[in-house]
Design a protein around this motif. Structure first.
Motif, mmCIF file in Angstrom:
data_model
loop_
_atom_site.group_PDB
_atom_site.id
_atom_site.type_symbol
_atom_site.label_atom_id
_atom_site.label_comp_id
_atom_site.label_asym_id
_atom_site.label_seq_id
_atom_site.Cartn_x
_atom_site.Cartn_y
_atom_site.Cartn_z
ATOM 1 N N GLU A 45 40.740 44.522 44.584
ATOM 2 C CA GLU A 45 39.896 45.589 45.112
ATOM 3 C C GLU A 45 39.493 46.578 44.016
ATOM 4 N N LYS A 46 40.424 46.921 43.147
ATOM 5 C CA LYS A 46 40.104 47.835 42.040
ATOM 6 C C LYS A 46 39.041 47.259 41.119
ATOM 7 N N GLN A 47 39.057 45.934 40.974
ATOM 8 C CA GLN A 47 38.065 45.264 40.132
ATOM 9 C C GLN A 47 36.723 45.077 40.844
ATOM 10 N N GLY A 48 36.675 45.429 42.108
ATOM 11 C CA GLY A 48 35.439 45.308 42.869
ATOM 12 C C GLY A 48 35.143 43.907 43.358
ATOM 13 N N LEU A 49 36.142 43.018 43.320
ATOM 14 C CA LEU A 49 35.934 41.640 43.733
ATOM 15 C C LEU A 49 36.086 41.465 45.240
ATOM 16 N N SER A 51 36.713 43.960 49.080
ATOM 17 C CA SER A 51 36.780 45.298 49.668
ATOM 18 C C SER A 51 37.616 45.211 50.935
ATOM 19 N N TYR A 61 40.218 42.208 54.737
ATOM 20 C CA TYR A 61 39.638 42.039 53.405
ATOM 21 C C TYR A 61 38.480 41.062 53.460
ATOM 22 N N THR A 64 33.320 40.692 47.936
ATOM 23 C CA THR A 64 32.092 41.432 47.636
ATOM 24 C C THR A 64 31.117 40.503 46.921
ATOM 25 N N LYS A 66 30.115 40.928 43.933
ATOM 26 C CA LYS A 66 30.696 40.753 42.601
ATOM 27 C C LYS A 66 31.772 39.669 42.627
#
Length: 96
Positions: A45-49, A51, A61, A64, A66
């Motif tokens: 999630e921190k890497q934006g992969l 959400s 979950y 994304t 990305k």
């Protein structure tokens, strides 16, 4: 970590899933401790992969754009190479 991203890209692209769902459905992570899975989900999630969608009952979950792009670009190839190297041929277009 990559198997979780793969699962979300292949099996949960339209429907967000819970951590419990991932633990029970993704091969190879059933033996992992829940806190470790939580750390993996947080990293993704921190890497934006991925959400998350928090509800009063649970957290869901989903991948994304990305995450889908990363999977298509390099994760899929890496996992296929690794499975092939270990004799775990992938006949289902993804997870074994």
């Amino acid at each position: 970590m990559l198997s979780i991203l793969e699962y979300l890209c292949i099996n949960a692209i339209k429907t967000p899933v819970t951590k419990y769902h991932l633990i029970t459905k993704v091969p190879g992570i059933k033996q992992q401790r829940k806190d470790r899975i939580s750390d993996i989900m947080l990293t993704l999630e921190k890497q934006g992969l991925i959400s998350s969608i928090k509800t009063s009952d649970s957290t869901f979950y989903h991948v994304t754009d990305k995450g889908s792009e990363a999977y298509s670009r390099w994760v899929k190839g890496f996992l296929n190479f690794t499975r092939s190297a270990y004799g775990l041929e992938d006949t289902n277009g993804g997870l074994r």
